[in-house]
Write a protein that holds these residues in place. Structure first.
Motif, PDB file in Angstrom:
ATOM      1  N   LEU A  85       0.642  -0.922   0.038  1.00 54.75           N
ATOM      2  CA  LEU A  85       0.111  -0.095  -0.177  1.00 54.75           C
ATOM      3  C   LEU A  85       1.384   1.779  -0.002  1.00 54.75           C
ATOM      4  CD1 LEU A  85      -3.097  -0.544   2.270  1.00 54.75           C
ATOM      5  CD2 LEU A  85      -3.255  -0.390  -0.291  1.00 54.75           C
ATOM      6  N   ASP A  86       0.107   3.147  -0.886  1.00 56.70           N
ATOM      7  CA  ASP A  86       0.996   3.763  -0.833  1.00 56.70           C
ATOM      8  C   ASP A  86      -0.761   3.991  -0.745  1.00 56.70           C
ATOM      9  OD1 ASP A  86       0.517   4.434  -2.863  1.00 56.70           O
ATOM     10  OD2 ASP A  86       1.810   3.761  -3.912  1.00 56.70           O
ATOM     11  N   GLU A  87       0.870   6.105  -0.293  1.00 56.53           N
ATOM     12  CA  GLU A  87      -1.256   6.952   0.221  1.00 56.53           C
ATOM     13  C   GLU A  87      -1.707   6.743  -0.852  1.00 56.53           C
ATOM     14  OE1 GLU A  87       0.333  10.115   1.710  1.00 56.53           O
ATOM     15  OE2 GLU A  87       0.266   8.939   4.099  1.00 56.53           O
ATOM     16  N   ALA A  88      -1.630   6.616  -2.148  1.00 55.16           N
ATOM     17  CA  ALA A  88      -2.200   7.002  -3.384  1.00 55.16           C
ATOM     18  C   ALA A  88      -2.654   5.258  -3.165  1.00 55.16           C
ATOM     19  CB  ALA A  88      -1.714   7.222  -4.708  1.00 55.16           C
ATOM     20  N   HIS A  89      -2.931   4.738  -2.581  1.00 61.64           N
ATOM     21  CA  HIS A  89      -4.234   3.677  -2.907  1.00 61.64           C
ATOM     22  C   HIS A  89      -5.661   3.495  -2.257  1.00 61.64           C
ATOM     23  CE1 HIS A  89      -0.431   0.902  -4.214  1.00 61.64           C
ATOM     24  NE2 HIS A  89      -0.737   1.434  -5.483  1.00 61.64           N
ATOM     25  N   PHE A  90      -5.914   4.298  -1.426  1.00 57.23           N
ATOM     26  CA  PHE A  90      -7.117   4.361  -1.005  1.00 57.23           C
ATOM     27  C   PHE A  90      -7.176   6.342  -0.136  1.00 57.23           C
ATOM     28  CE2 PHE A  90      -3.110   3.545   1.536  1.00 57.23           C
ATOM     29  CZ  PHE A  90      -3.010   5.727   3.577  1.00 57.23           C
ATOM     30  N   ARG A  91      -8.363   6.575   0.279  1.00 54.89           N
ATOM     31  CA  ARG A  91      -9.105   7.320   0.776  1.00 54.89           C
ATOM     32  C   ARG A  91      -9.470   6.616   2.063  1.00 54.89           C
ATOM     33  NH1 ARG A  91     -12.618   5.999  -3.030  1.00 54.89           N
ATOM     34  NH2 ARG A  91     -14.936   5.724  -1.586  1.00 54.89           N
ATOM     35  N   ILE A  92     -10.307   7.967   3.134  1.00 57.34           N
ATOM     36  CA  ILE A  92     -10.795   8.055   4.185  1.00 57.34           C
ATOM     37  C   ILE A  92     -12.311   8.968   4.131  1.00 57.34           C
ATOM     38  CG2 ILE A  92     -10.489   8.851   6.607  1.00 57.34           C
ATOM     39  CD1 ILE A  92      -8.531   7.633   5.267  1.00 57.34           C
ATOM     40  N   GLY A  93     -13.439   7.754   4.244  1.00 56.36           N
ATOM     41  CA  GLY A  93     -13.892   8.095   4.409  1.00 56.36           C
ATOM     42  C   GLY A  93     -14.868   8.414   2.698  1.00 56.36           C
ATOM     43  N   ALA A  94     -16.740   8.351   3.192  1.00 56.51           N
ATOM     44  CA  ALA A  94     -16.768   9.176   2.270  1.00 56.51           C
ATOM     45  C   ALA A  94     -16.142   9.061   0.541  1.00 56.51           C
ATOM     46  CB  ALA A  94     -18.362   9.581   2.740  1.00 56.51           C
ATOM     47  N   ARG A  95     -17.259   9.192  -0.113  1.00 54.90           N
ATOM     48  CA  ARG A  95     -16.553   9.623  -1.549  1.00 54.90           C
ATOM     49  C   ARG A  95     -17.161  11.523  -1.731  1.00 54.90           C
ATOM     50  NH1 ARG A  95     -14.173   7.136  -6.646  1.00 54.90           N
ATOM     51  NH2 ARG A  95     -15.357   5.457  -5.674  1.00 54.90           N
ATOM     52  N   PRO A  96     -16.208  12.345  -2.694  1.00 52.43           N
ATOM     53  CA  PRO A  96     -16.402  13.242  -2.679  1.00 52.43           C
ATOM     54  C   PRO A  96     -17.795  13.113  -3.838  1.00 52.43           C
ATOM     55  CG  PRO A  96     -14.166  12.998  -2.826  1.00 52.43           C
ATOM     56  CD  PRO A  96     -14.567  12.090  -3.080  1.00 52.43           C
ATOM     57  N   GLY A  97     -18.330  14.607  -3.024  1.00 55.48           N
ATOM     58  CA  GLY A  97     -20.184  14.781  -3.671  1.00 55.48           C
ATOM     59  C   GLY A  97     -20.951  13.542  -2.658  1.00 55.48           C
ATOM     60  N   GLN A  98     -20.800  12.711  -1.423  1.00 58.78           N
ATOM     61  CA  GLN A  98     -21.801  12.228  -1.166  1.00 58.78           C
ATOM     62  C   GLN A  98     -21.772  12.491   0.349  1.00 58.78           C
ATOM     63  OE1 GLN A  98     -19.425   7.860  -0.031  1.00 58.78           O
ATOM     64  NE2 GLN A  98     -20.712   7.438  -2.060  1.00 58.78           N
ATOM     65  N   ALA A  99     -23.157  12.044   0.757  1.00 56.88           N
ATOM     66  CA  ALA A  99     -23.744  12.969   2.084  1.00 56.88           C
ATOM     67  C   ALA A  99     -23.066  13.077   3.252  1.00 56.88           C
ATOM     68  CB  ALA A  99     -24.938  13.265   2.047  1.00 56.88           C
ATOM     69  N   VAL A 100     -22.455  13.007   4.200  1.00 58.37           N
ATOM     70  CA  VAL A 100     -21.702  13.107   4.761  1.00 58.37           C
ATOM     71  C   VAL A 100     -22.191  13.716   6.438  1.00 58.37           C
ATOM     72  CG1 VAL A 100     -20.324  14.641   4.789  1.00 58.37           C
ATOM     73  CG2 VAL A 100     -18.978  12.260   5.906  1.00 58.37           C
ATOM     74  N   ALA A 101     -22.117  12.551   7.688  1.00 63.11           N
ATOM     75  CA  ALA A 101     -22.518  13.379   9.094  1.00 63.11           C
ATOM     76  C   ALA A 101     -20.821  14.243   9.610  1.00 63.11           C
ATOM     77  CB  ALA A 101     -22.908  12.410   9.665  1.00 63.11           C
ATOM     78  N   VAL A 102     -21.286  14.691  10.213  1.00 67.27           N
ATOM     79  CA  VAL A 102     -20.131  15.745  10.522  1.00 67.27           C
ATOM     80  C   VAL A 102     -20.507  16.358  12.113  1.00 67.27           C
ATOM     81  CG1 VAL A 102     -18.533  18.152  10.332  1.00 67.27           C
ATOM     82  CG2 VAL A 102     -19.484  17.114   8.513  1.00 67.27           C
ATOM     83  N   VAL A 103     -19.999  15.649  12.272  1.00 66.16           N
ATOM     84  CA  VAL A 103     -19.838  16.354  14.465  1.00 66.16           C
ATOM     85  C   VAL A 103     -18.365  16.909  14.702  1.00 66.16           C
ATOM     86  CG1 VAL A 103     -20.466  15.295  16.802  1.00 66.16           C
ATOM     87  CG2 VAL A 103     -20.748  13.848  14.748  1.00 66.16           C
ATOM     88  N   LEU A 104     -19.304  18.177  15.395  1.00 65.27           N
ATOM     89  CA  LEU A 104     -18.588  19.055  16.138  1.00 65.27           C
ATOM     90  C   LEU A 104     -18.421  18.683  18.319  1.00 65.27           C
ATOM     91  CD1 LEU A 104     -16.176  21.741  16.707  1.00 65.27           C
ATOM     92  CD2 LEU A 104     -18.771  22.607  16.488  1.00 65.27           C
ATOM     93  N   ARG A 105     -17.398  18.645  18.374  1.00 62.10           N
ATOM     94  CA  ARG A 105     -17.788  18.570  20.040  1.00 62.10           C
ATOM     95  C   ARG A 105     -16.994  20.081  20.449  1.00 62.10           C
ATOM     96  NH1 ARG A 105     -19.224  13.436  20.888  1.00 62.10           N
ATOM     97  NH2 ARG A 105     -18.996  12.014  19.331  1.00 62.10           N
ATOM     98  N   ALA A 106     -17.184  19.813  20.917  1.00 63.07           N
ATOM     99  CA  ALA A 106     -16.815  21.179  22.440  1.00 63.07           C
ATOM    100  C   ALA A 106     -16.727  20.537  23.821  1.00 63.07           C
ATOM    101  CB  ALA A 106     -17.706  22.201  23.114  1.00 63.07           C
ATOM    102  N   GLY A 107     -16.113  19.968  24.665  1.00 65.42           N
ATOM    103  CA  GLY A 107     -15.707  19.479  25.767  1.00 65.42           C
ATOM    104  C   GLY A 107     -16.765  18.488  25.093  1.00 65.42           C
ATOM    105  N   ALA A 108     -18.084  18.478  26.326  1.00 64.15           N
ATOM    106  CA  ALA A 108     -19.412  17.047  26.648  1.00 64.15           C
ATOM    107  C   ALA A 108     -19.858  17.648  26.149  1.00 64.15           C
ATOM    108  CB  ALA A 108     -19.609  17.248  28.416  1.00 64.15           C
ATOM    109  N   LEU A 109     -19.945  18.254  25.024  1.00 65.58           N
ATOM    110  CA  LEU A 109     -21.107  19.190  23.981  1.00 65.58           C
ATOM    111  C   LEU A 109     -20.696  18.430  22.754  1.00 65.58           C
ATOM    112  CD1 LEU A 109     -24.131  20.450  23.130  1.00 65.58           C
ATOM    113  CD2 LEU A 109     -22.935  22.210  23.081  1.00 65.58           C
ATOM    114  N   ALA A 110     -22.168  17.868  21.793  1.00 57.51           N
ATOM    115  CA  ALA A 110     -21.621  17.538  20.487  1.00 57.51           C
ATOM    116  C   ALA A 110     -22.863  18.655  19.935  1.00 57.51           C
ATOM    117  CB  ALA A 110     -21.764  15.796  20.537  1.00 57.51           C
TER     118      ALA A 110
END
Length: 213
Positions: free
Chosen positions: A149-174
């Motif tokens: 493997l090298d870094e060109a072989h994979f990506r992290i998470g969803a494919r560009p253009g797909q819907a995705v959940a984003v979670v912002l954490r601030a201490g105990a609050l999400a």
């Protein structure tokens, strides 16, 4: 060891440069200390160069980190009686490190977890090994079995253009909101929020995780 070092730099000497068995311990220790990759090791294959005549080697130092196989400049330090002396040498090294290799054929978009194994391989300049698999790594292209493997072989998470959940954490609050996955630098996950803001974070549990500064 002293004789081998001096023969290596003598223009009239006919002896070959010291091989692995003849390399002084101080040289091997300097190369080992300079290895920059976690879990990697370096084997000294050849030493060319030496200290001045009558200068006995006391230590050696690599001025730059060693991260791949090849030639490495080495600063040699020694003593001639009460006087200090030094010189330079070239060392040819072979660097090996655990590298993730596919254990079976993998389709594009398939998760890499469970489909790779660590194998000790030589590290070539310009191709740093992938030693750990990031969470959420999926194949960015079809891969055959046995591919390092090298870094060109994979990506992290969803494919560009797909819907995705984003979670912002601030201490105990999400706080979670939806976004659209976009291209991102290797090892990170990025999204475009409905407000037009671009965010970057880590991929965890199927979501992009952001930490409040």
């Amino acid at each position: 060891m002293h004789d081998a070092l001096h023969e290596a730099s003598d223009p009239v000497a006919t002896a070959p440069p010291p091989g692995p068995a003849d390399v002084p311990a101080a040289v091997r220790a300097a190369i080992a200390a300079a290895v920059a990759l976690p879990g990697a090791s370096a084997e000294v294959l050849e030493l060319t160069g030496a200290l001045p005549a009558r200068c006995s080697l006391t230590r050696a130092e690599a001025p730059r980190p060693v991260s791949a196989s090849g030639r490495v400049a080495l600063h040699l330090f020694g003593r001639d009686g009460a006087e200090r002396c030094d010189g330079w040498a070239w060392v040819r090294v072979r660097v090996s490190a655990p590298s993730l290799v596919t254990t079976r054929a993998i389709m594009e978009g398939a998760a890499l977890e469970g489909a790779v194994a660590a194998v000790e391989r030589e590290v070539v300049a310009g191709r740093p090994p992938v030693t750990t698999l990031p969470e959420g790594a999926v194949a960015d292209r079809a891969l055959a079995a046995g591919v390092p493997l090298d870094e060109a072989h994979f990506r992290i998470g969803a494919r560009p253009g797909q819907a995705v959940a984003v979670v912002l954490r601030a201490g105990a609050l999400a706080v979670e909101q939806r976004g659209q996955a976009i291209a991102c630098r290797r090892g990170r996950a990025c999204a475009l929020l409905p407000t037009g803001r671009r965010v970057e974070g880590t991929w965890h549990d199927g979501r992009i995780q952001l930490e409040s500064p």
